[in-house]
Design an enzyme around this catalytic site. Sequence first.
Site, short mmCIF file in Angstrom:
data_model
loop_
_atom_site.label_atom_id
_atom_site.label_comp_id
_atom_site.label_asym_id
_atom_site.label_seq_id
_atom_site.Cartn_x
_atom_site.Cartn_y
_atom_site.Cartn_z
N ASP A 209 50.38 10.03 -7.55
CA ASP A 209 49.43 10.14 -6.46
C ASP A 209 47.99 10.03 -6.98
O ASP A 209 47.66 10.62 -8.02
CB ASP A 209 49.62 11.52 -5.81
N GLU A 271 60.54 8.94 -24.24
CA GLU A 271 61.40 9.93 -24.89
C GLU A 271 62.62 10.24 -24.02
O GLU A 271 63.70 10.54 -24.52
CB GLU A 271 60.64 11.25 -25.13
C1 NOJ Z 1 47.72 9.86 -1.33
C2 NOJ Z 1 48.87 10.27 -0.48
O1 NOJ Z 1 49.65 9.14 -0.20
C3 NOJ Z 1 48.27 10.89 0.75
O2 NOJ Z 1 49.24 11.11 1.74
C4 NOJ Z 1 47.58 12.16 0.35
O3 NOJ Z 1 46.95 12.73 1.48
C5 NOJ Z 1 46.52 11.89 -0.72
N1 NOJ Z 1 47.00 11.02 -1.75
C6 NOJ Z 1 46.08 13.17 -1.37
O4 NOJ Z 1 47.08 13.69 -2.20
#
Ligand code: NOJ
Length: 533
Positions: A209, A271
């Site tokens: 993310d 790993e």
């Molecule tokens: C990207 C994620 O796909 C989204 O849903 C989220 O709100 C933001 N990152 C923050 O984590």
Amino acid sequence: MAALNDPIPAGRDDWWRHAVVYQVYVRSFADSDGDGVGDLPGITSRLPHLAGLGVDALWITPFYTSPQHDHGYDVADYRDVDPLFGQLSDADDLVARAHELGLRVVVDLVPNHTSDEHEWFKAALAAGPGSPERARYLFRDSEDGNPPNNWESVFGGPAWTQVEDGQWYLHLFDSTQPDLDWRNPEVPAMFEDVLRFWLDRGVDGFRVDVAHGLFKEASLRDQVVEEGKRASSGQVNTDHSMVSLDLKDEPMWDQPEVHDVYRAWHRVLDEAGPDKMAVAEAWTQTAESMAAFVRPDELDQAFNFAWLLADWSAEAFARVITDTLAAVEPVGASPTWVLSNHDVVRHVTRYGGGEQGLARARAATLTMLALPGSSYIYQGEELGLEQVDVAPEDRQDPAYLRTGEAGRDGCRVPIPWSGAQAPYGFGPGTTQPWIPQPAEWATLTVEAQSADPSSTLSFYRDALRLRRDFAWSAGEDVELLDLGADVLAFRRGPLTAVLNCGDAPVALPEGEVLLASGPVDGKLPSDTAVWLR
Ligand code: NOJ
Ligand code: MG
């Protein structure tokens, strides 16, 4: 892992290279316990749907302990399952069952920020200014009572919140998602442990993310803002695409230091085995900056949002294909393609909705699936679902709550499985799901579409089944063909794909039609794509 129908050639570890990965938004896929919220046992019970659809892997959005202010992207404990979704043994069962069915499992990792209920953040608040506990986050003082700089949250409003003793903390997203300080060695150490924790449980990969976040320019200087543009770019915007990538000055994103993190993670994954992967969610400015995340010693893939952002035009699609292939080729990574996810307006709706929107969505999907590399598909697109206009009182997205603007709830409505009324088999009994499903979905359930060979679901099944025959053997070279300005056409190995973005039917090139996204009769109608051999 050799399993039934596994299209990946024997002896290859890089299964992701031409995989189709199905994104499961955990809250909205399947509810096993009747609380109206999807959960891990629900996913496990529906894995046969994914195996039958013909995907190679699933990516599951965060199911870890979380107060759910951003529906799991606010993690309070990275090593446990939120009771809303089940328990650790349910995650183990899901992975085991998926592997039995020949499906790989990719889990979500959220390293840019924690929840404000993470024990680190609670300790930071308790310990006060100047403490080592605060140094895991980005706490700053401000002289004049204003936030320490002019950055805006991706979800709207200032990116800073003040705590009782007067200090401010940075949050590029919701105020319940404090950003970590990746220059503090405790932070990378913790995430390497989290990677190992899930690798030990048998997961096959990670979706990272905000992979372009993590590091901010150390000075935390003001952003230079061009008139009329948002101070902080991010994926949530109020226009149709919900994406704003037109900012030039970005001291909060895509800093060079982030690549050291991915080099370290590459070693951790290695790993655990040669068949472990990671895919970056990186909203970078250019195809080249995206490619930096997938250098041979970093992550394996990055979502290619340029494909999703392209206008409905043969030229725009062709440009994205050319740029993408040119960017990943020198680093040896496989390209990726995506049209929808849980942050953007569903592509049927982006393409205008209704019959035309659906025709275009199917055509774009068929075109995508002919390309080398991986395609990421989002739950419900195989049913042709449209964005739902969620009533204001049912909206839960923090982006909506912070701004009163559209938000992302409309692409997150629970999936219709069966039956003639809500909850359409999403959960047991008549408990209504956490966001109401529209009445029109009665004809769009998995059950209804399975029985209809011309349904969007049948179309996805056909396309994915056929794709298995050429995904690995057709090679990685794409030769664009000139069939006129309105037509995107390319040859890849024995396969020719043609997409008509214009208003008038066009002549088809020679070849046997393998599959079409809509009716084809001699000529290729507008808003239609075809695969030829
Ligand atoms: C990207 C994620 O796909 C989204 O849903 C989220 O709100 C933001 N990152 C923050 O984590
Ligand atoms: Mg449930």
